[in-house]
Design a protein around this motif. Structure first.
Motif, short mmCIF file in Angstrom:
data_model
loop_
_atom_site.label_atom_id
_atom_site.label_comp_id
_atom_site.label_asym_id
_atom_site.label_seq_id
_atom_site.Cartn_x
_atom_site.Cartn_y
_atom_site.Cartn_z
N THR A 42 41.59 43.36 56.28
CA THR A 42 42.61 43.67 55.28
C THR A 42 43.86 44.25 55.92
O THR A 42 43.81 44.80 57.02
N THR A 200 30.27 48.61 43.54
CA THR A 200 31.46 47.93 44.04
C THR A 200 31.31 46.43 43.76
O THR A 200 30.20 45.93 43.58
N CYS A 202 31.02 42.48 44.04
CA CYS A 202 30.15 41.75 44.94
C CYS A 202 30.02 40.32 44.44
O CYS A 202 29.94 40.09 43.23
N LEU A 259 36.95 38.05 44.54
CA LEU A 259 36.00 37.86 45.64
C LEU A 259 35.32 36.51 45.56
O LEU A 259 34.92 35.93 46.58
N ASN A 279 32.19 44.41 48.47
CA ASN A 279 33.27 45.35 48.78
C ASN A 279 32.70 46.65 49.31
O ASN A 279 31.74 47.19 48.74
N GLU A 283 37.50 49.03 50.08
CA GLU A 283 38.02 47.75 49.60
C GLU A 283 38.02 47.70 48.08
O GLU A 283 38.94 47.17 47.47
N ASP A 284 36.98 48.26 47.49
CA ASP A 284 36.91 48.24 46.04
C ASP A 284 38.06 49.05 45.44
O ASP A 284 38.59 48.71 44.39
N THR A 287 41.67 46.89 47.88
CA THR A 287 41.80 45.45 48.06
C THR A 287 41.63 44.72 46.73
O THR A 287 42.36 43.79 46.42
N SER A 288 40.67 45.16 45.97
CA SER A 288 40.45 44.58 44.64
C SER A 288 41.37 45.27 43.64
O SER A 288 41.84 46.38 43.88
#
Lengths: 782, 164, 277
Positions: A42, A200, A202, A259, A279, A283-284, A287-288
């Motif tokens: 990322t 998170t 997935c 994802l 994630n 990231e959760d 990124t998300s």
């Protein structure tokens, strides 16, 4: 008088015992041998061009099967506006954006290899807030906005950072200002924060040799995953199946598709082998997609008596780097922009702004907690200016049947709840008339702040759902539907709806927990507090269909007309002579004659439902009917504020909501208190902290604060029941509603306690200290 | 003398009263070994950073975040996971009080609460908070979890199981 | 999940731990002594630390001592924060340790790990700074006892291959009147905005801080200012804050300016309470 058997009772959750024994399975609990693991690389840069990506070291690392970059499959995804590459192409637009993807045999190998991907960025100037984004000289987050495909009504403005602009034009503003005796004006700000569901996000993906694509995902929208994969990757939708087992909290954050695209591409890169992408918490968080932010300005004009005659509102949403559902949230906030008040002249501009922040998506309340914070703070400012009791002001202009909404929909007793009644009941439970709003004891100040709210969904005009009811030989039944169990308890309420209609014991109704898009009738999405309406209606229809079939078989068995038969208590029996009848278990799979021949066959009820009478909003005026009904409520927060150290404690949080019909009291209270806790948490402490370069400083629970045990106040919850005639048993959505008024009620309470307008979230002691310093120049004790 | 490199080790773990032999990387956390090697997926990853408590298991009766413990550290200790609890008062109290919604944090909360009512049968509000603030629940408003723990504590006291 | 491999050695004696370290170090495996391990695991997961071997010291008997002995309180480095909190042999230490991380994490975090860790708050050290404790250190050159003020300067100044075995504190100090206060951004879990531990010895107040600067500290200069009873308390506090050993910390928990506000308020509360003792 109707007899309620299942509705209105606290039927335990269908999946309760699984959840306390640890056997409940979530997406990431499904272990498969031979599965490959995906890890994202990322972006460490919030806005920049990608100069180079060197994957050579990563490709040589142990266990690595593939390394992908955005260039390998250049495509733009997203809905309503296709503006987002699943993996960044040529430039990055937020800290945390996926720039490369590694597939390896073991997860730790993928993690290790991800670290070896070397990305060089050329940093670009950062757009760090929606207010910055709308300035004419602001750097552009998207240079080619005009070229993006659109899938729903969305109005981007090329050459700017505006991803969507929604207008509300109602009445005559000039007239409104002319009638005003007083005007108040204020600005508000809410930073981006996060859903922070404990599970998170997935997803797994597998492309079978015959081309079948199989996805498992922790999602609120399995059918949308199927449709989006089909749309963006040109796959026949019948070739895609999406499975969603139990979901570990969602709050809107698991409605978008992200994802799943990456997992699909990763599987494609390894010859279709099954891959899993989970994630990390970091990231959760970033990124998300995240919980949307907002900068807002409001100007209200009112008569001395407290009639609001003009409302001019600007909402600048922090939609982040990609528009996703933020573009629709922008519309939702516009459609209900005034809060639940009768206002004839309204001018609202609601903008979805691109910034270099993580992209935002639906969050519990879908723009309403944010707009409510703004409007309800403004209402308190207005009440103070008019020297009116804040609840009296709200009560006298509470919207109701016969009034029109900002989108000029005429309200009826069905399509809006009873706000006045909610306010009256709230006054009682918080002892509004019996206790002063402010109590000072030494250096502690106790204050009560209030907020009303309303909420409609922004539902596609054709949103719908289906349901199938399969009767088992023993007379029990199995309901199959596309609603996802995310903790909200919808599946339990559905079992109650079916049990009630069939006059069956609710523990004889089983609802399938996993959603499988191949075998479960389609359901739009599990969002917007609409599943009990949509799937509930479908389930009722399925029950009616099953009843019709049962009566038909029984009529043959009993040798009478089906019209003379009634169903209930496990039997089909004659209306006028209930002793004559047949057990459902004897006919559920057909009635077996002594000679072995069978009359009829398995009873399978089917039902479906589609939203009625919704219209899209006029792009110039906003005129239209955006959703099926407005839920309403009134809430209050009582704080104890310490004037010495500027800390505070939320002592009590209260809510009275029009639930239409309380289907399951325990579940309903849990939805309310859970929402209230989340609202207080987000209002008091949750926020992403960005530095000047747009880098998020707190992507972990260690530094991203949220409510923990002990932060919770005493809750007072009560309901009003004004039926929504379209919905099963008159119910109204309540899943999101607890959260909506909490930020405003807390801010109103603290504004009273501190004597300073608290118009910016989160309301940390440091924020109070800063406001005090800026407003009074007083460094307080020192 | 050179110490040889040992990429994987075979260890015996006593999990829910069963001795289980597993081959692990020494750097594997207990959480991952429970879930991915032993198939005990009740313990959930929520942050893998020791912050959220959803992976809580018991080690010799004490709650432990299995994401910040190596599997190799658990050798010679009694590991109890949610799968090892059957019909305990705290599980029943969670059911009765509706102390969960999505259920994801529930195993961790139950393990922590189970240890709390055993170790501190006389726990007051302060102790309950100290213990339970180790876990995050994002669905409930914590009211029902509070009710569940307190119901077990008061039942224990009225049953006279403890002489406090 | 930790993305890289390391080996795990559980030492059962001090010499074994030192031997393992030296050997592994010579083989280029960048060994780390491992106590509670919570910080090593979390930093390793995000690639902020790298090692190819850890040496667990929890099996070393000396590291697990927690008892009074010969007018000293001995605290083994592998003793958990929970044990320190529950067995109140040194109430000030119990108090500060019971505020670190959260209860479940404290079942794993050790005193040695907290003091020697990379996380800058190291709140367990405050009590030892106030009590002029000695640190028992094992290393290639044997076992040495050093005054904490000599070995702890912003952080533990250990030589390669050394680890903390115990902390020794005069029993008298464990009985002195004290106050410890931790102020957080919000809520009751998390890093400090300001932590102040203070004790009173022979009418003089001793104060140690965490969260205020980028390291925990005790300052004789600040104590001199604060003990100047002829000056009004608030003036003393203003002066003391001007003599911090480093700039006020500014991070996600608090800005430097707000920290100053919290620091002054907290000092006022702490000193007011201690002066009444």
């Amino acid at each position: 008088m109707r007899q309620f058997l299942a509705i209105g009772t606290s039927v335990p959750r269908q999946e309760a015992s699984e959840k306390v024994t640890g056997i409940a399975k979530y997406t990431n609990d499904i272990n498969t041998t031979g599965l490959l693991h995906v890890k994202m690389v990322t972006s460490s840069c919030a806005h920049g061009t990608i100069v180079s990506i060197d994957t050579s070291k990563a490709r040589k690392a142990p266990g690595v099967r593939a390394v992908l970059t955005g260039r390998d499959f250049p495509i733009l995804t997203g809905s309503p506006l296709a503006d987002r590459p699943p993996i960044a192409i040529d430039k990055v637009r937020y800290h945390g954006e996926p720039v490369a993807v590694v597939v390896a045999d073991q997860e730790y190998q993928a993690m290790n290899a991800a670290k070896l991907v070397d990305v060089a960025y050329h940093p670009l100037p950062v757009v760090n807030s929606p207010t910055e984004a709308i300035r004419s000289q602001a750097p552009l987050v998207h240079e080619n906005l005009a070229s993006y495909k659109r899938f729903e009504a969305v109005y981007p403005v090329p050459g700017t950072n505006i991803a969507n602009h929604v207008k509300i034009r109602k009445g005559d503003m000039q007239k409104g200002w002319a009638e005003s005796d007083v005007a108040i004006e204020a600005s508000f700000s809410i930073p981006q924060s996060d859903h922070a569901a404990m599970e998170t996000r997935c997803a797994t993906a597998e492309i079978k040799p015959n081309g079948r694509v199989e996805i498992y995902s922790a999602s609120q929208s399995p059918y949308v995953i199927r449709d989006m994969l089909s749309l963006f990757f040109s796959i026949d939708p019948s070739q895609i199946v999406v499975h969603t087992p139990l979901v570990g909290g969602a709050f809107g954050g698991k409605a978008p598709v992200q994802l799943e695209f990456i997992a699909y591409l990763a599987s494609k890169a390894v010859g279709g082998r099954k891959v899993k992408l989970v994630n990390s918490r970091e990231e959760d968080f970033i990124t998300s997609p995240v919980h949307i932010g907002l900068d807002a300005k409001v100007k209200l004009g009112a008569t001395k008596q407290g009639k609001i005659v003009a409302a001019e509102i600007t909402y600048l949403f922090d939609g982040g780097a990609y528009s996703d559902r933020a573009a629709i949230i922008t519309r939702a906030a516009a459609q209900d922009c005034t809060g639940p008040y009768r206002i004839d002249n309204v001018h609202c501009d609601s903008f979805c702004m691109y910034t270099n922040h993580p992209y935002a998506t639906s969050f519990r309340g879908f723009g309403h907690p944010e707009l409510t914070f703004v409007i309800e703070r403004a209402m308190d400012i207005l009440a103070a200016r008019l020297n009116l009791d804040p609840l009296t002001l709200r009560r006298q202009i509470a919207i109701g049947p016969g009034d029109t909404t900002p989108t000029q929909t005429v309200l009826t007793t069905s399509n809006v709840g009873n706000l006045a009644q909610c306010i009256d009941k709230l006054k009682e439970i918080i002892r509004w008339n019996d206790e002063p709003q402010v109590v000072v004891e030494g250096h502690k100040v106790r204050t009560k702040g209030v907020s009303c709210f309303w909420k409609n969904s922004s539902t596609p005009t054709d949103a719908g759902a289906g349901a199938v009811l399969l009767l088992n030989r023993d007379g029990s039944a199995r309901l199959v539907c596309g609603a996802v169990e995310i903790g909200q308890g919808t599946k339990t309420v559905l079992s109650q709806i079916v049990a009630e209609r069939m006059k069956m014991n609710v523990d004889q109704i089983y609802v399938e927990m996993e959603v499988n898009t191949d075998t479960c009738p389609e359901h739009w999405k599990t969002v917007a507090s609409r599943s009990t309406l949509l799937v509930g209606r479908a389930a009722l229809a399925a029950a009616d269909d099953a009843i019709r079939q049962l009566r038909h078989i029984a009529s043959v068995v009993l040798g009478c007309s089906a019209d003379h038969l009634e169903i209930g208590f496990g039997r089909v029996y004659q209306k006028d002579n209930p002793q004559i009848g047949v057990q459902i278990s004897e006919i559920a799979h057909g009635y077996r004659l002594p000679n072995g021949n069978t009359i009829g066959s398995q009873v399978i009820g089917r039902g479906s439902y589609t939203m009625r009478d919704l219209t899209s909003l006029d792009p110039e005026t906003g005129k239209g009917n955006p959703g099926p009904e407005w839920g309403v409520g009134a809430q209050a927060v009582e704080v104890e504020f310490d004037t010495k150290d500027l800390t505070y404690r939320v002592v009590r949080a209260s809510a009275v909501i029009d639930a239409g019909k309380v289907m399951n009291p325990k579940a309903a209270r849990g939805q309310m208190t859970g929402g209230m806790s989340m609202g207080l948490s987000f209002a008091s402490r949750e926020a992403f902290l960005y530095n000047k370069a747009g880098i998020i400083q707190n992507p972990r629970f260690r530094t991203y604060k949220d409510h923990r045990y002990g932060d919770h106040p005493e809750y007072l919850v009560d309901f009003v029941e004004t039926p929504h005639l379209e919905a099963p048993y008159g119910l109204r959505g309540i899943g999101e509603h607890g959260v909506i008024g909490m930020p405003a009620a807390l801010a109103n309470s603290l504004s009273l306690a501190t004597g300073i307008a608290m118009n910016r979230l989160p309301l940390t002691p440091e924020a109070i200290w800063r406001e005090k310093k800026e407003n009074t120049g007083d460094s307080f004790r020192f | 003398m050179t110490i040889p490199r040992i990429p994987k080790v075979s260890i015996d773990l006593l999990v829910n009263n069963e001795m289980r032999n597993v081959v692990v990387r020494p750097s594997d956390t207990l959480l991952r070994v429970l879930r991915e090697v032993l198939g005990l997926t009740g313990a959930k990853p929520g942050c893998e950073n020791g912050d959220c408590g959803s992976c809580t298991v018991l080690i010799d009766g004490w709650p432990m975040k299995s994401c910040i413990m190596l599997a190799v550290e658990a050798v010679n200790q009694q590991i109890t996971t949610i799968e090892g609890l059957k019909d305990t008062p705290i599980q029943n109290a969670f059911l009765e009080q509706w102390a969960f919604q999505c259920g994801y944090c529930t195993p961790g909360f139950i393990m922590n609460c189970h240890a709390l009512v055993n170790i501190h049968p006389d726990a007051n509000d302060k102790v309950i908070q100290e213990w339970l603030e180790s876990n995050i629940c994002r669905c409930t408003g914590y009211e029902e979890i509070e009710a569940a723990v307190k119901s077990v504590l008061s039942k224990q006291r009225s049953d006279g199981r403890y002489s406090h | 999940m930790i993305p890289f491999d390391f080996e795990y050695y559980k030492a059962t004696s001090i010499p074994e731990a030192i031997y393992l370290f030296q050997n592994l170090f010579l083989q280029g495996r960048n060994p780390l002594y491992y106590g509670g391990g919570t910080e090593i695991i979390t930093l390793a997961r995000t690639n902020r630390i790298y090692t190819e071997a850890v040496i667990d010291i929890k099996g070393i008997p000396e590291c697990n001592v927690f008892a009074h002995h010969d007018h000293k309180l001995l605290v083994g480095s592998a003793v958990t924060l929970t044990r320190v909190s529950e067995e109140r042999l040194f109430p000030l230490l119990s108090r500060t340790c019971s505020e670190a991380a959260d209860q479940t994490a404290r079942n794993k975090i050790t005193v040695g790990g907290n003091i020697c860790g990379r996380i800058i708050f190291r709140e367990a050290v405050l009590s030892f700074l106030l009590a002029d404790s000695d640190i028992l250190i094992a290393g290639p050159s044997g076992i040495n006892k050093k005054p904490i003020h000599e070995i702890f300067k912003q952080r533990m100044r250990l030589q390669r291959g050394e680890f903390v075995v115990q902390v020794h504190t005069d029993t008298d100090y464990t009985k002195l009147p004290f106050i410890a206060v931790k102020k957080r951004r919000i809520g009751s879990v998390g890093y400090p905005v300001v932590t102040i531990a203070a004790m009173k010895k022979e009418q003089l107040v001793r104060v140690a801080f965490s969260g205020v600067c980028a390291f925990p500290f005790r300052s004789h200069q600040i104590e001199t200012i604060l003990n100047d009873r002829l000056t009004p308390l608030e003036t003393r506090i203003e002066r003391a804050v001007r003599h911090l050993p480093a700039p006020l910390l500014s991070n996600t928990d608090a800005s430097a300016e707000y920290r100053a506000f919290v620091l002054k308020n907290t000092l006022l509360d702490v000193l007011t309470a201690l002066e009444e003792v």
